[in-house]
Design a protein around this motif. Structure first.
Motif, PDB file in Angstrom:
ATOM      1  N   THR A 293       0.829  -1.193   0.000  1.00 29.57           N
ATOM      2  CA  THR A 293       0.000   0.000   0.000  1.00 29.57           C
ATOM      3  C   THR A 293       0.866   1.246   0.000  1.00 29.57           C
ATOM      4  N   TYR A 294       0.417   2.255  -0.714  1.00 31.16           N
ATOM      5  CA  TYR A 294       0.977   3.592  -0.534  1.00 31.16           C
ATOM      6  C   TYR A 294       0.459   4.158   0.787  1.00 31.16           C
ATOM      7  N   LEU A 295       1.150   5.174   1.289  1.00 31.28           N
ATOM      8  CA  LEU A 295       0.718   5.839   2.509  1.00 31.28           C
ATOM      9  C   LEU A 295       1.225   7.268   2.465  1.00 31.28           C
ATOM     10  N   GLY A 296       0.322   8.206   2.189  1.00 28.14           N
ATOM     11  CA  GLY A 296       0.780   9.585   2.129  1.00 28.14           C
ATOM     12  C   GLY A 296      -0.241  10.525   1.550  1.00 28.14           C
ATOM     13  N   GLY A 297       0.096  11.823   1.605  1.00 29.12           N
ATOM     14  CA  GLY A 297      -0.740  12.871   1.056  1.00 29.12           C
ATOM     15  C   GLY A 297      -0.147  13.428  -0.219  1.00 29.12           C
ATOM     16  N   ARG A 298      -0.378  14.698  -0.470  1.00 29.08           N
ATOM     17  CA  ARG A 298       0.001  15.289  -1.752  1.00 29.08           C
ATOM     18  C   ARG A 298       1.380  15.947  -1.737  1.00 29.08           C
ATOM     19  N   ARG A 299       2.137  15.751  -0.656  1.00 27.63           N
ATOM     20  CA  ARG A 299       3.506  16.251  -0.626  1.00 27.63           C
ATOM     21  C   ARG A 299       4.419  15.109  -0.190  1.00 27.63           C
ATOM     22  N   GLY A 300       5.618  15.395   0.333  1.00 26.79           N
ATOM     23  CA  GLY A 300       6.580  14.338   0.617  1.00 26.79           C
ATOM     24  C   GLY A 300       6.262  13.563   1.885  1.00 26.79           C
ATOM     25  N   ASP A 301       6.295  12.226   1.792  1.00 29.54           N
ATOM     26  CA  ASP A 301       6.050  11.341   2.935  1.00 29.54           C
ATOM     27  C   ASP A 301       7.056  10.195   2.892  1.00 29.54           C
ATOM     28  N   SER A 302       7.699   9.909   4.012  1.00 33.16           N
ATOM     29  CA  SER A 302       8.675   8.820   4.084  1.00 33.16           C
ATOM     30  C   SER A 302       8.419   7.994   5.326  1.00 33.16           C
ATOM     31  N   ALA A 303       8.364   6.673   5.185  1.00 30.81           N
ATOM     32  CA  ALA A 303       8.248   5.758   6.317  1.00 30.81           C
ATOM     33  C   ALA A 303       9.640   5.333   6.751  1.00 30.81           C
ATOM     34  N   ILE A 304       9.924   5.511   8.028  1.00 35.75           N
ATOM     35  CA  ILE A 304      11.266   5.273   8.565  1.00 35.75           C
ATOM     36  C   ILE A 304      11.301   4.081   9.519  1.00 35.75           C
ATOM     37  N   ALA A 305      10.196   3.811  10.220  1.00 36.93           N
ATOM     38  CA  ALA A 305      10.180   2.795  11.272  1.00 36.93           C
ATOM     39  C   ALA A 305       8.889   1.999  11.207  1.00 36.93           C
TER      40      ALA A 305
END
Length: 440
Positions: A293-305
């Motif tokens: 799955t993607y996970l985010g809005g309309r700008r930058g999103d990063s999953a770290i943990a």
């Protein structure tokens, strides 16, 4: 010059029981921490110090060279003694980003990146040589005894271009070692028969990878690429405690990330113009992508943990976001974006088809997440990272209620439903964002 710190707080984050510096005369950074079954604390990272404390008697007593060596340190549970440290590296640059302790043997596993063509302990390993002869980065995995006095085995892991390992996990039943990261190599080892056998990205764009090795690090049992036609990085890895499925989280620019059909968020929210986080679930043999799955809005999103709840099996993800409309924050502990850069925490179903709840976490300036853990008895969710915000939420009553410097560390505690923050504390005066800069 930077030193590592290690701190011990009460579960309610209201009391700082003990802290300690850890480092020599050069720059020292810690990226990973694990606690053994006996309560001892292990820390791994990178050091430029040729006088890092307590390396005498360690598996590698002397600095290897280059612009940094990896290090591993073992402390007692009260943080009042450095029991043993060791360097880990060859004649060039070596950095450790991930650390795990084998649940049955107690052996210590470390993963990261190396440019050294003489990384210690690789003889007899699954990949005995640096695939690009030290001209660019290979990932590495190393296994040490619990006292840190022996390198039991190490191995390179990579192809003819750069490869970096960012995450590490031990399967709770098989004992196999899983490693995740990013690669530009079109010939990454062991991908034949994997869930994605070829790299999806263009020539200068990396794909995420996941690799499975035996506990002795003498065999690559299976590897797989994971990515679409643009940049994909895997930063976090966890094994589901009941199903044994492998979960990976990271960041992607790809609009065609594999396996997202049927996921909680099926499309890249900004059509690949900036980063979205991703979470993916694979079977334990790494031959199938069960769901992503993607996970985010309309700008930058990063999953770290990434962490798996020990009783509900829900999947928790933490990272950073520039999105003012991050999905499913309504009803969360912090419904609204704080400003500049916020932390996010999200809770998904184990099948990654439902996003149960998300929350922002941050003040009016820069806030970044580096680590996530779930309390084994209360189920509370703990997040740690860095902040530049003077108004980080819910610090009143915490172990340190005010900001100490330009950038502070923070620790926050949330309920398992992410609907109410139970408390947070900030501390330190460190350099926020160092880890992500290094990793990209």
């Amino acid at each position: 010059v930077l030193d590592v710190f290690v701190a011990r707080l009460s579960a309610d984050l209201r009391t700082l029981h003990q802290s300690t510096y850890l480092g020599g005369s050069g720059a020292d950074r810690a990226y990973a921490l694990a606690i053994s079954s006996t309560g001892e604390v292990y820390v791994a990272g990178e050091t430029m110090s040729n006088n890092f404390p307590n390396t005498s008697g360690g598996a590698q007593a002397s600095y290897g060279g280059g612009l940094g060596d990896a290090f591993v340190t073992r402390l007692n549970s009260s943080l009042t003694q450095i029991l043993q440290s060791t360097y880990l590296g060859g004649r060039s640059n070596d950095y450790a980003y991930a650390l795990a302790i084998h649940p049955t043997t107690g052996d210590v596993y470390v993963a990261g990146e190396t440019m050294s063509d003489n990384f210690p302990g690789t003889s007899g390993g699954a990949q005995t040589i640096n695939a690009d002869n030290g001209t660019s980065l290979d990932a590495f995995v190393a296994r040490l005894n619990s006292s840190l006095t022996q390198i039991l085995q190490a191995t390179y892991l990579g192809g003819s271009r750069w490869d970096k390992a960012y995450a590490l996990a031990i399967h709770p039943t098989t004992g196999d070692v899983y490693v995740a990261g990013a690669t530009e190599s079109t010939d990454f080892p062991g991908t034949f028969g994997g869930a994605q056998t070829t790299r999806g990205a263009g020539f200068f764009a990396p794909d995420a990878f996941i690799a499975r090795l035996n506990s002795g690090l003498t065999q690559i049992l299976q590897a797989t690429y994971l990515g679409g036609s643009d940049d994909d990085y895997a930063y976090a890895l966890a094994i589901h405690p009941t199903t044994g499925d492998v979960y990976v989280a990271g960041t992607t620019n790809s609009t065609d990330f594999p396996g997202t059909s049927g996921g909680a968020q099926t499309i890249n929210a900004d059509n690949g113009t900036s980063l979205d986080a991703f979470v993916a679930r694979l079977n334990s043999s790494l031959t199938q992508i069960l769901q992503a799955t993607y996970l985010g809005g309309r700008r930058g999103d990063s999953a770290i943990a990434l962490a798996i709840h020990p009783t509900t099996g829900d999947v928790y993800v933490a990272g950073t976001t520039n999105s003012t409309i991050f999905p499913r924050t309504s009803g969360g502990a912090q419904e609204n974006y704080g400003g500049v850069l916020d932390v996010f925490v999200a809770r998904l179903s184990a099948d990654l088809r439902t996003l149960h709840q998300s929350t922002y976490l941050g003040g009016s300036r820069w806030d970044t997440a580096y680590a996530l853990a779930i309390h084994p008895t209360t189920g509370d969710v703990y997040v740690a990272g860095g902040t530049d915000s003077n108004n980080f939420p819910r610090t009143s009553g915490g172990a340190q209620t005010g900001r100490g410097g330009n950038s502070d560390a923070f620790v926050a505690r949330l309920t398992a439903d992410l609907a109410a923050g139970s408390g947070s504390g900030s501390g330190g005066g460190g350099s926020g964002g160092e880890r992500r800069i290094r990793k990209r």
